[in-house]
Design a protein around this motif. Structure first.
Motif, PDB file in Angstrom:
ATOM      1  N   GLN A  46       0.824  -1.201   0.000  1.00 18.16           N
ATOM      2  CA  GLN A  46       0.000   0.000   0.000  1.00 18.16           C
ATOM      3  C   GLN A  46       0.863   1.258   0.000  1.00 18.16           C
ATOM      4  O   GLN A  46       0.442   2.309  -0.460  1.00 18.16           O
ATOM      5  N   LYS A  47       2.077   1.138   0.502  1.00 23.05           N
ATOM      6  CA  LYS A  47       2.976   2.286   0.582  1.00 23.05           C
ATOM      7  C   LYS A  47       3.745   2.536  -0.719  1.00 23.05           C
ATOM      8  O   LYS A  47       4.432   3.548  -0.854  1.00 23.05           O
ATOM      9  N   ILE A  48       3.634   1.577  -1.646  1.00 25.61           N
ATOM     10  CA  ILE A  48       4.434   1.670  -2.870  1.00 25.61           C
ATOM     11  C   ILE A  48       3.516   1.599  -4.080  1.00 25.61           C
ATOM     12  O   ILE A  48       2.784   0.619  -4.259  1.00 25.61           O
ATOM     13  N   ALA A  49       3.538   2.629  -4.916  1.00 25.86           N
ATOM     14  CA  ALA A  49       2.775   2.643  -6.170  1.00 25.86           C
ATOM     15  C   ALA A  49       3.723   2.235  -7.289  1.00 25.86           C
ATOM     16  O   ALA A  49       4.801   2.814  -7.441  1.00 25.86           O
ATOM     17  N   TYR A  50       3.305   1.227  -8.065  1.00 22.69           N
ATOM     18  CA  TYR A  50       4.214   0.606  -9.031  1.00 22.69           C
ATOM     19  C   TYR A  50       3.570   0.566 -10.409  1.00 22.69           C
ATOM     20  O   TYR A  50       2.425   0.134 -10.555  1.00 22.69           O
ATOM     21  N   VAL A  51       4.292   1.016 -11.415  1.00 24.44           N
ATOM     22  CA  VAL A  51       3.833   0.937 -12.808  1.00 24.44           C
ATOM     23  C   VAL A  51       4.768  -0.023 -13.542  1.00 24.44           C
ATOM     24  O   VAL A  51       5.933   0.296 -13.757  1.00 24.44           O
ATOM     25  N   PRO A  52       4.297  -1.201 -13.916  1.00 24.07           N
ATOM     26  CA  PRO A  52       5.166  -2.184 -14.582  1.00 24.07           C
ATOM     27  C   PRO A  52       5.451  -1.798 -16.019  1.00 24.07           C
ATOM     28  O   PRO A  52       4.857  -0.874 -16.578  1.00 24.07           O
ATOM     29  N   GLN A  53       6.382  -2.550 -16.617  1.00 22.72           N
ATOM     30  CA  GLN A  53       6.766  -2.279 -18.010  1.00 22.72           C
ATOM     31  C   GLN A  53       5.575  -2.397 -18.957  1.00 22.72           C
ATOM     32  O   GLN A  53       5.357  -1.546 -19.803  1.00 22.72           O
ATOM     33  N   LYS A  54       4.811  -3.467 -18.796  1.00 21.02           N
ATOM     34  CA  LYS A  54       3.670  -3.696 -19.678  1.00 21.02           C
ATOM     35  C   LYS A  54       2.422  -3.099 -19.046  1.00 21.02           C
ATOM     36  O   LYS A  54       1.970  -3.540 -17.996  1.00 21.02           O
ATOM     37  N   SER A  55       1.866  -2.094 -19.688  1.00 19.49           N
ATOM     38  CA  SER A  55       0.669  -1.440 -19.161  1.00 19.49           C
ATOM     39  C   SER A  55      -0.535  -2.363 -19.298  1.00 19.49           C
ATOM     40  O   SER A  55      -0.744  -2.961 -20.361  1.00 19.49           O
ATOM     41  N   PHE A  56      -1.299  -2.477 -18.249  1.00 17.20           N
ATOM     42  CA  PHE A  56      -2.486  -3.335 -18.293  1.00 17.20           C
ATOM     43  C   PHE A  56      -3.645  -2.620 -17.607  1.00 17.20           C
ATOM     44  O   PHE A  56      -3.494  -2.092 -16.504  1.00 17.20           O
ATOM     45  N   LEU A  57      -4.780  -2.610 -18.283  1.00 16.48           N
ATOM     46  CA  LEU A  57      -5.990  -2.018 -17.724  1.00 16.48           C
ATOM     47  C   LEU A  57      -7.052  -3.102 -17.585  1.00 16.48           C
ATOM     48  O   LEU A  57      -7.084  -4.055 -18.354  1.00 16.48           O
ATOM     49  N   PHE A  58      -7.926  -2.931 -16.597  1.00  8.82           N
ATOM     50  CA  PHE A  58      -8.976  -3.903 -16.329  1.00  8.82           C
ATOM     51  C   PHE A  58     -10.284  -3.450 -16.964  1.00  8.82           C
ATOM     52  O   PHE A  58     -10.526  -2.248 -17.141  1.00  8.82           O
ATOM     53  N   SER A  59     -11.112  -4.405 -17.307  1.00 13.54           N
ATOM     54  CA  SER A  59     -12.413  -4.060 -17.876  1.00 13.54           C
ATOM     55  C   SER A  59     -13.220  -3.275 -16.849  1.00 13.54           C
ATOM     56  O   SER A  59     -13.173  -3.562 -15.657  1.00 13.54           O
ATOM     57  N   GLY A  60     -13.946  -2.289 -17.315  1.00 14.94           N
ATOM     58  CA  GLY A  60     -14.720  -1.416 -16.427  1.00 14.94           C
ATOM     59  C   GLY A  60     -14.733  -0.018 -17.006  1.00 14.94           C
ATOM     60  O   GLY A  60     -14.930   0.172 -18.206  1.00 14.94           O
TER      61      GLY A  60
END
Length: 597
Positions: free
Chosen positions: A410-424
């Motif tokens: 919860q203390k760490i916001a992470y953006v990985p190499q491969k962007s992924f979005l969820f349906s919604g």
């Protein structure tokens, strides 16, 4: 049996429903056993002597019994379906929660296709076994034993046939069951293989078409499908053998009973009604044996599925929270890597060696290096997505292994190499919630300004131009957005967690960006970096990049080469002290000059 172990705790929690189901099934079986005796009495004491009042009386009794049977059967079917479906729901939830806690090691060990198969196909198999167990397994032994007792009561001489036919049926069922178990195991593995190939081909459809590999992959899939068909046919052949062979035995038995019964009636040793009842009881006995045979056919597949699921539920993730976690520090602290090395399982060499690196609040750090230098691996150590092979990672001088994983992450916001979005919707992707209950709707409404600010910081101003704005629909994986748009929305999701909420508190103290600007043009990237520095001045930001322009303004830059730190310092310092950094800058000289203009 694994299947019983898996269902035991669930059934214990729903014991009253199970008890009610048992009573309904026992009641309707006892009524079924009573019906032939009443029918025999109608024939022997009503029809033959023409005793009409007795026929009416016993007929009304049979009608009442039939209505009771229908009621009990309906109640039993409802309870059995409810229990089985609830068990499936709970089992899928357990698997989902367990897989969510898997580290990368477990995910690679199992693979996504088999995890999907186990959470869907295998759970359905167990549901079917449980449902059939409630419907068939309860009534089969009672009906079989009760039928034998009632046939003995009707005529002991004819019951000699049971001594021959019932063991013969049991032998055939046992042999078929022994042949089915290994074939069901092979079938589930081949279903996993089909899922693997299908997932690969759907994910790489563009590459397949670009290189003209359609025919090769069609042949590969056809081969796997053919192997699944082969084992499916073998299972079908066994079923095809069982049904006619058992039906043949039942037919022979019925013919034998009629032949011997007719001779006994002619000799005056047996009544017509008793013979009719005996045939009915004989059919009930064979039905119970056939039902047990059906369960014997279904149980092996359910047992195989139960073992596959239990294998997931019993595995201990390599990365887990401690039994007695320490509370997180009350204020932002630094993350420190001390003499950290990392070597992946089965790898010949370490990907990181003797890394010392400290991330301080309010500063921006850049990590750069050639492909395979270990940049992404270094970043994934910070939220404990992987653990070091040697050394330790600390938060405020306390090892990360001392904290509960959910609280730490919860203390760490992470953006990985491969962007992924969820349906919604875009909003649900950014805030991670939807307006459901009134309380959730209020929380969602309060979050809207925070969502819009995160989108602005991430350079995702294109959202405002969409007809539905932040409520715009997002397809699975974000397939209805371009690569650059997905990347900016992924950054906005992480930035949202770094922004203060209505109480002035931010969830995350660290923002990790793993080559998250690769799909963006230089102007958009520069605007995002400027926004991050201005709006998140209290947050520690770590940027992994391939382009020098992405990290040249960082407070400290780490240069990695072959898993080791080859240099560290500001852009100006590294230009004069680090040969590898100079080579990277020279290779991107035009880009850096344009960025500086």
């Amino acid at each position: 049996m694994t299947l019983i172990d898996l269902a035991k705790n669930f059934l214990r929690a729903h014991k009253w429903q199970v008890v009610a189901l048992f009573l309904c099934q026992i009641g309707q079986v006892l009524l079924s056993l009573w019906m032939p005796a009443i029918n025999a009495r109608i024939i022997d004491e009503g029809i033959i002597p023409q005793n009409t009042p007795l026929i009416w009386q016993q007929g009304i009794v049979m009608l009442i019994i039939s209505l009771l049977q229908i009621s009990l059967l309906t109640a039993a079917a409802y309870l059995a379906s409810r229990i089985a479906m609830s068990f499936g729901k709970d089992l899928r939830s357990q698997i989902f929660r367990k897989v969510q806690n898997f580290s990368e090691i477990e995910r690679q060990e199992f693979g996504a296709p088999t995890l999907i198969t186990r959470a869907t196909n295998d759970v359905v198999q167990i549901q079917m076994v449980l449902l059939l167990s409630f419907v068939i397994m309860i009534i089969a032994p009672i009906m079989g034993i009760g039928g034998i007792i009632m046939t003995l009561a009707q005529d002991r001489y004819l019951s000699i046939l049971l001594v021959i036919m019932v063991p013969l049926l049991a032998l055939i069922i046992g042999v078929v069951m022994a042949m089915l178990i290994p074939r069901y195991q092979i079938q589930q593995k081949r279903i996993d293989r089909i899922n693997t190939l299908l997932r690969e081909q759907l994910s790489g459809v563009r590459v397949i078409r670009a290189f003209g590999r359609e025919s090769y992959l069609q042949e590969k899939f056809a081969t796997a499908s053919g192997k699944l068909r082969q084992v499916g046919l073998q299972i079908g052949w066994l079923w095809a053998f069982l049904i006619p062979s058992t039906s043949l035995i039942v037919g022979w038995s019925s013919a034998g009973v009629l032949w011997l019964g007719a001779s006994r009636i002619a000799a005056g040793k047996m009544q017509i009604g008793a013979l009719t009842a005996y045939i009915t009881y004989l059919l009930l006995i064979f039905f119970s044996v056939m039902a047990a045979g059906m369960m014997a056919m279904v149980l092996p597949r359910g047992e195989v599925s139960a073992r596959r699921i239990k294998e997931i539920l019993e595995i201990q993730p390599a990365i887990a929270s401690p039994l007695h976690p320490q509370p997180l520090p009350a204020q932002p602290h630094s993350l420190q890597l001390r003499q950290v090395s990392l070597q992946y399982p089965q790898a010949e060499a370490a990907v990181l060696q003797n890394i010392d690196f400290t991330v301080q609040p309010g500063k921006i750090y850049g990590i750069i290096g050639s492909t395979g230098a270990g940049k992404s691996s270094l970043l994934r150590l910070l939220p404990r997505l992987i653990d070091p092979s040697a050394g330790e990672v600390y938060l405020g001088n306390i090892p990360l292994t001392k904290f509960a994983l959910p609280e730490l992450r919860q203390k760490i916001a992470y953006v990985p190499q491969k962007s992924f979005l969820f349906s919604g919707s875009i909003a649900s992707n950014i805030a991670g919630s939807l307006p459901g209950s009134s309380a959730a709707a209020h929380q969602y409404a309060v979050s809207i300004p925070r969502i819009k600010k995160a989108l602005h910081i991430a350079g995702a101003d294109f959202v405002e131009k969409l007809p539905a704005g932040i409520e715009s629909k997002v397809e699975s994986g974000g397939s209805n957005f371009s690569g650059g748009q997905r990347q900016r929305l992924s950054i906005a999701r992480a930035v949202y967690r770094c922004l203060p909420d209505t109480n002035g508190e931010s969830a995350a103290d660290f923002l990790l960006l793993d080559d998250s600007f690769s799909a963006l043009d230089y102007a958009t990237e520069a605007a995002i970096r400027r926004n991050l520095r201005q709006e998140l001045s209290d947050i520690a930001i770590v940027i992994v990049a391939q382009r020098v322009a992405s990290i040249q303004a960082a407070d400290e830059i780490i240069v990695l080469e072959s898993g080791k730190i080859a240099g560290r310092g500001t852009h100006a310092e590294l230009l004069s002290t680090c040969r590898i950094y100079q080579e990277i800058v020279d290779s991107q000289g035009t880009v850096v000059e344009e960025e500086n203009e």
